[in-house]
Motif scaffolding. Structure first.
Motif, mmCIF file in Angstrom:
data_model
loop_
_atom_site.group_PDB
_atom_site.id
_atom_site.type_symbol
_atom_site.label_atom_id
_atom_site.label_comp_id
_atom_site.label_asym_id
_atom_site.label_seq_id
_atom_site.Cartn_x
_atom_site.Cartn_y
_atom_site.Cartn_z
ATOM 1 N N ALA A 10 10.430 9.108 -2.328
ATOM 2 C CA ALA A 10 10.884 10.476 -2.583
ATOM 3 C C ALA A 10 10.025 11.172 -3.632
ATOM 4 C CB ALA A 10 12.346 10.459 -3.021
ATOM 5 N N LYS A 11 9.463 10.404 -4.548
ATOM 6 C CA LYS A 11 8.699 10.978 -5.672
ATOM 7 C C LYS A 11 7.329 11.448 -5.198
ATOM 8 C CE LYS A 11 11.960 9.606 -8.444
ATOM 9 N NZ LYS A 11 12.890 10.459 -9.069
ATOM 10 N N GLU A 60 0.855 -1.186 0.000
ATOM 11 C CA GLU A 60 0.000 0.000 0.000
ATOM 12 C C GLU A 60 0.892 1.237 0.000
ATOM 13 O OE1 GLU A 60 -3.289 2.135 2.891
ATOM 14 O OE2 GLU A 60 -2.878 0.006 3.144
ATOM 15 N N ILE A 61 0.508 2.211 -0.805
ATOM 16 C CA ILE A 61 1.206 3.499 -0.809
ATOM 17 C C ILE A 61 0.253 4.509 -0.192
ATOM 18 C CG2 ILE A 61 2.192 5.337 -2.213
ATOM 19 C CD1 ILE A 61 2.956 3.173 -4.272
ATOM 20 N N SER A 62 0.714 5.150 0.867
ATOM 21 C CA SER A 62 -0.068 6.173 1.538
ATOM 22 C C SER A 62 0.828 7.386 1.725
ATOM 23 C CB SER A 62 -0.569 5.668 2.885
ATOM 24 O OG SER A 62 -1.279 6.675 3.566
ATOM 25 N N ALA A 63 0.484 8.471 1.040
ATOM 26 C CA ALA A 63 1.322 9.678 1.025
ATOM 27 C C ALA A 63 2.706 9.282 0.529
ATOM 28 C CB ALA A 63 1.342 10.351 2.381
ATOM 29 N N GLN A 64 3.710 9.417 1.335
ATOM 30 C CA GLN A 64 5.074 9.075 0.921
ATOM 31 C C GLN A 64 5.547 7.754 1.532
ATOM 32 O OE1 GLN A 64 4.594 11.552 -1.425
ATOM 33 N NE2 GLN A 64 6.766 11.190 -1.527
ATOM 34 N N ARG A 65 4.658 7.006 2.161
ATOM 35 C CA ARG A 65 5.037 5.739 2.799
ATOM 36 C C ARG A 65 4.706 4.548 1.910
ATOM 37 N NH1 ARG A 65 1.779 6.299 8.184
ATOM 38 N NH2 ARG A 65 0.357 6.977 6.589
ATOM 39 N N LEU A 66 5.627 3.623 1.843
ATOM 40 C CA LEU A 66 5.401 2.344 1.175
ATOM 41 C C LEU A 66 5.176 1.330 2.283
ATOM 42 C CD1 LEU A 66 5.340 0.572 -1.358
ATOM 43 C CD2 LEU A 66 7.823 0.300 -1.111
ATOM 44 N N MET A 67 3.909 0.944 2.474
ATOM 45 C CA MET A 67 3.557 0.051 3.582
ATOM 46 C C MET A 67 3.471 -1.384 3.060
ATOM 47 S SD MET A 67 0.915 2.491 5.667
ATOM 48 C CE MET A 67 -0.255 2.649 4.334
ATOM 49 N N LEU A 123 4.783 4.882 -8.221
ATOM 50 C CA LEU A 123 4.657 3.469 -8.574
ATOM 51 C C LEU A 123 5.988 2.906 -9.061
ATOM 52 C CD1 LEU A 123 1.207 3.424 -10.409
ATOM 53 C CD2 LEU A 123 1.736 2.523 -8.132
ATOM 54 N N ASN A 124 6.677 3.654 -9.903
ATOM 55 C CA ASN A 124 7.971 3.189 -10.407
ATOM 56 C C ASN A 124 8.999 3.090 -9.289
ATOM 57 O OD1 ASN A 124 7.381 2.765 -13.175
ATOM 58 N ND2 ASN A 124 7.380 4.973 -13.486
ATOM 59 N N GLU A 125 8.987 4.048 -8.362
ATOM 60 C CA GLU A 125 9.912 3.996 -7.232
ATOM 61 C C GLU A 125 9.618 2.801 -6.330
ATOM 62 O OE1 GLU A 125 11.684 6.930 -3.739
ATOM 63 O OE2 GLU A 125 9.903 7.562 -4.866
ATOM 64 N N ALA A 126 8.335 2.551 -6.095
ATOM 65 C CA ALA A 126 7.942 1.392 -5.283
ATOM 66 C C ALA A 126 8.405 0.101 -5.954
ATOM 67 C CB ALA A 126 6.437 1.376 -5.072
ATOM 68 N N LEU A 127 8.234 0.006 -7.260
ATOM 69 C CA LEU A 127 8.679 -1.171 -7.990
ATOM 70 C C LEU A 127 10.190 -1.364 -7.849
ATOM 71 C CD1 LEU A 127 8.161 -3.562 -9.872
ATOM 72 C CD2 LEU A 127 8.320 -1.957 -11.796
ATOM 73 N N GLU A 128 10.952 -0.285 -7.989
ATOM 74 C CA GLU A 128 12.411 -0.369 -7.833
ATOM 75 C C GLU A 128 12.782 -0.847 -6.435
ATOM 76 O OE1 GLU A 128 14.396 3.263 -8.941
ATOM 77 O OE2 GLU A 128 13.241 3.397 -10.804
ATOM 78 N N MET A 129 12.098 -0.327 -5.411
ATOM 79 C CA MET A 129 12.377 -0.756 -4.038
ATOM 80 C C MET A 129 12.128 -2.254 -3.870
ATOM 81 S SD MET A 129 10.922 2.146 -1.497
ATOM 82 C CE MET A 129 11.807 3.651 -1.172
ATOM 83 N N LEU A 130 11.018 -2.712 -4.424
ATOM 84 C CA LEU A 130 10.680 -4.140 -4.296
ATOM 85 C C LEU A 130 11.699 -5.002 -5.067
ATOM 86 C CD1 LEU A 130 6.817 -3.952 -4.569
ATOM 87 C CD2 LEU A 130 8.131 -4.777 -2.613
ATOM 88 N N GLN A 131 12.167 -4.535 -6.194
ATOM 89 C CA GLN A 131 13.144 -5.304 -6.976
ATOM 90 C C GLN A 131 14.470 -5.408 -6.237
ATOM 91 O OE1 GLN A 131 12.888 -3.018 -10.604
ATOM 92 N NE2 GLN A 131 11.514 -4.513 -11.556
#
Length: 67
Positions: free
Chosen positions: A49-50, A23-30, A57-65
């Protein structure tokens, strides 16, 4: 349409890391695994940061990768 493809890739990446909730809430990736939150340094959710939705979404994907 591109956001939907990115969301599908996030779901697939999360599943491969046995993450059951994203879940993305504001700037948190939960993130959760088996009902327990995944926290950085044991006390906070990873921060994005974005600010634009597609960029988040792209930043979250990079974090997960790199998980």
């Amino acid at each position: 349409m591109q956001n939907l493809f990115t969301i599908a890739r996030i779901k697939a990446e999360a599943a491969s890391n046995q993450i059951t909730s994203v879940e993305i809430s504001a700037q948190r990736l939960m993130l959760q695994r088996n009902g327990s939150p995944i926290l950085m340094d044991g006390s906070r959710y990873p921060r994005l940061a974005k600010t634009k939705p597609a960029d988040k979404l792209n930043e979250a994907l990079e974090m997960l990768q790199n998980f």
